[in-house]
Design a protein around this motif. Structure first.
Motif, PDB file in Angstrom:
ATOM      1  N   SER A  45       0.834  -1.204   0.000  1.00 13.63           N
ATOM      2  CA  SER A  45       0.000   0.000   0.000  1.00 13.63           C
ATOM      3  C   SER A  45       0.865   1.249   0.000  1.00 13.63           C
ATOM      4  O   SER A  45       2.074   1.188   0.202  1.00 13.63           O
ATOM      5  CB  SER A  45      -0.935   0.007   1.208  1.00 13.63           C
ATOM      6  N   SER A  77      -7.555  -1.644  -2.975  1.00 15.19           N
ATOM      7  CA  SER A  77      -8.194  -1.134  -1.770  1.00 15.19           C
ATOM      8  C   SER A  77      -8.015   0.370  -1.612  1.00 15.19           C
ATOM      9  O   SER A  77      -7.063   0.956  -2.124  1.00 15.19           O
ATOM     10  CB  SER A  77      -7.652  -1.856  -0.533  1.00 15.19           C
ATOM     11  N   ARG A  79      -8.204   3.002   1.728  1.00 15.90           N
ATOM     12  CA  ARG A  79      -8.336   3.157   3.179  1.00 15.90           C
ATOM     13  C   ARG A  79      -8.837   4.572   3.465  1.00 15.90           C
ATOM     14  O   ARG A  79      -8.264   5.536   2.972  1.00 15.90           O
ATOM     15  CB  ARG A  79      -7.005   2.927   3.893  1.00 15.90           C
ATOM     16  N   GLU A  89      -8.624   2.970  10.411  1.00 15.26           N
ATOM     17  CA  GLU A  89      -9.199   3.243   9.099  1.00 15.26           C
ATOM     18  C   GLU A  89     -10.225   2.194   8.693  1.00 15.26           C
ATOM     19  O   GLU A  89     -10.184   1.063   9.137  1.00 15.26           O
ATOM     20  CB  GLU A  89      -8.099   3.258   8.031  1.00 15.26           C
ATOM     21  N   ASP A  90     -11.128   2.619   7.806  1.00 16.38           N
ATOM     22  CA  ASP A  90     -12.049   1.704   7.148  1.00 16.38           C
ATOM     23  C   ASP A  90     -11.381   1.241   5.858  1.00 16.38           C
ATOM     24  O   ASP A  90     -10.649   2.006   5.215  1.00 16.38           O
ATOM     25  CB  ASP A  90     -13.362   2.406   6.807  1.00 16.38           C
ATOM     26  N   LEU A  91     -11.634   0.003   5.469  1.00 19.45           N
ATOM     27  CA  LEU A  91     -11.027  -0.558   4.263  1.00 19.45           C
ATOM     28  C   LEU A  91     -12.128  -0.897   3.267  1.00 19.45           C
ATOM     29  O   LEU A  91     -13.102  -1.575   3.599  1.00 19.45           O
ATOM     30  CB  LEU A  91     -10.224  -1.818   4.598  1.00 19.45           C
ATOM     31  N   TRP A  92     -11.950  -0.403   2.040  1.00 19.99           N
ATOM     32  CA  TRP A  92     -12.886  -0.621   0.940  1.00 19.99           C
ATOM     33  C   TRP A  92     -12.134  -1.380  -0.139  1.00 19.99           C
ATOM     34  O   TRP A  92     -11.036  -0.979  -0.534  1.00 19.99           O
ATOM     35  CB  TRP A  92     -13.383   0.716   0.413  1.00 19.99           C
ATOM     36  N   GLN A  93     -12.698  -2.485  -0.638  1.00 20.56           N
ATOM     37  CA  GLN A  93     -11.988  -3.311  -1.605  1.00 20.56           C
ATOM     38  C   GLN A  93     -12.851  -3.629  -2.827  1.00 20.56           C
ATOM     39  O   GLN A  93     -14.079  -3.686  -2.733  1.00 20.56           O
ATOM     40  CB  GLN A  93     -11.543  -4.622  -0.944  1.00 20.56           C
ATOM     41  N   LYS A 115     -17.067  -2.102   1.636  1.00 21.86           N
ATOM     42  CA  LYS A 115     -16.407  -2.053   2.933  1.00 21.86           C
ATOM     43  C   LYS A 115     -16.158  -3.483   3.406  1.00 21.86           C
ATOM     44  O   LYS A 115     -17.041  -4.335   3.359  1.00 21.86           O
ATOM     45  CB  LYS A 115     -17.253  -1.293   3.952  1.00 21.86           C
ATOM     46  N   TRP A 117     -13.853  -6.175   6.317  1.00 16.65           N
ATOM     47  CA  TRP A 117     -13.139  -6.349   7.580  1.00 16.65           C
ATOM     48  C   TRP A 117     -12.454  -7.703   7.481  1.00 16.65           C
ATOM     49  O   TRP A 117     -13.102  -8.727   7.322  1.00 16.65           O
ATOM     50  CB  TRP A 117     -14.100  -6.308   8.768  1.00 16.65           C
TER      51      TRP A 117
END
Length: 160
Positions: A45, A77, A79, A89-93, A115, A117
């Motif tokens: 990242s 992704s 963040r 942070e929230d993670l979006w993939q 979103k 986890w």
């Protein structure tokens, strides 16, 4: 990867020849069993932005990835700052599909980012805070339902 510029509705990420290769699989080598908790994926990242600085992707409808890959399915992704706590942070993939063996511009619509986890999609629908992006990433899975175990290789020239 370093974030090098952002102007208006354009974003440039310089990767200095960003390249990832290796072997994706579920086996954990005996020497790593004390340090590793999960296996089956590899990723990288952008460097963390200074506290209080963000990438604003609110005006974007898609991200364009300029890649040379082996044809595997990769996961990209985003963040974002957590909208509830402002802490973790929230993670979006989203999946990134590209042809094998040639450079390609792959567009991933922002609406495709879900979103997650720990690699699992969250059950409830959430809205991304695209104006508070703290990082971008790319990963590969191997030895599961998504892709078989084996070698992988991807070059990323840019994300815009």
């Amino acid at each position: 990867m370093d974030v090098c510029s952002q102007k208006g509705s354009s974003l440039a990420v310089a990767l200095d020849g960003g390249f990832a290769e290796g072997l994706a699989g579920l086996r954990v080598p005996p020497v790593a069993r004390l340090r590793m908790r999960r296996s089956g994926f590899a990723g990288c990242s952008t460097v963390d932005l200074p506290v209080g600085e963000y990438l604003d992707l609110d005006a974007f409808t898609a991200l364009r990835y300029r890649v040379l890959s082996d044809g595997r399915k990769y996961v990209v992704s985003i963040r974002t700052e957590n909208w509830i706590t402002g802490q973790k942070e929230d993670l979006w993939q989203a999946f990134l599909f590209s042809p094998a063996g040639r450079w390609a511009d792959v567009y991933v619509p922002m609406r495709r980012f879900l979103k997650t986890w720990r690699g699992r999609v969250m059950e409830h629908e959430h809205e991304m805070r695209a104006s508070r992006v703290v990082g971008l990433g790319i990963a590969v899975a191997g030895g599961g339902e998504v892709e078989p175990e084996g070698p992988f290789a991807i070059k990323v020239a840019s994300i815009a």
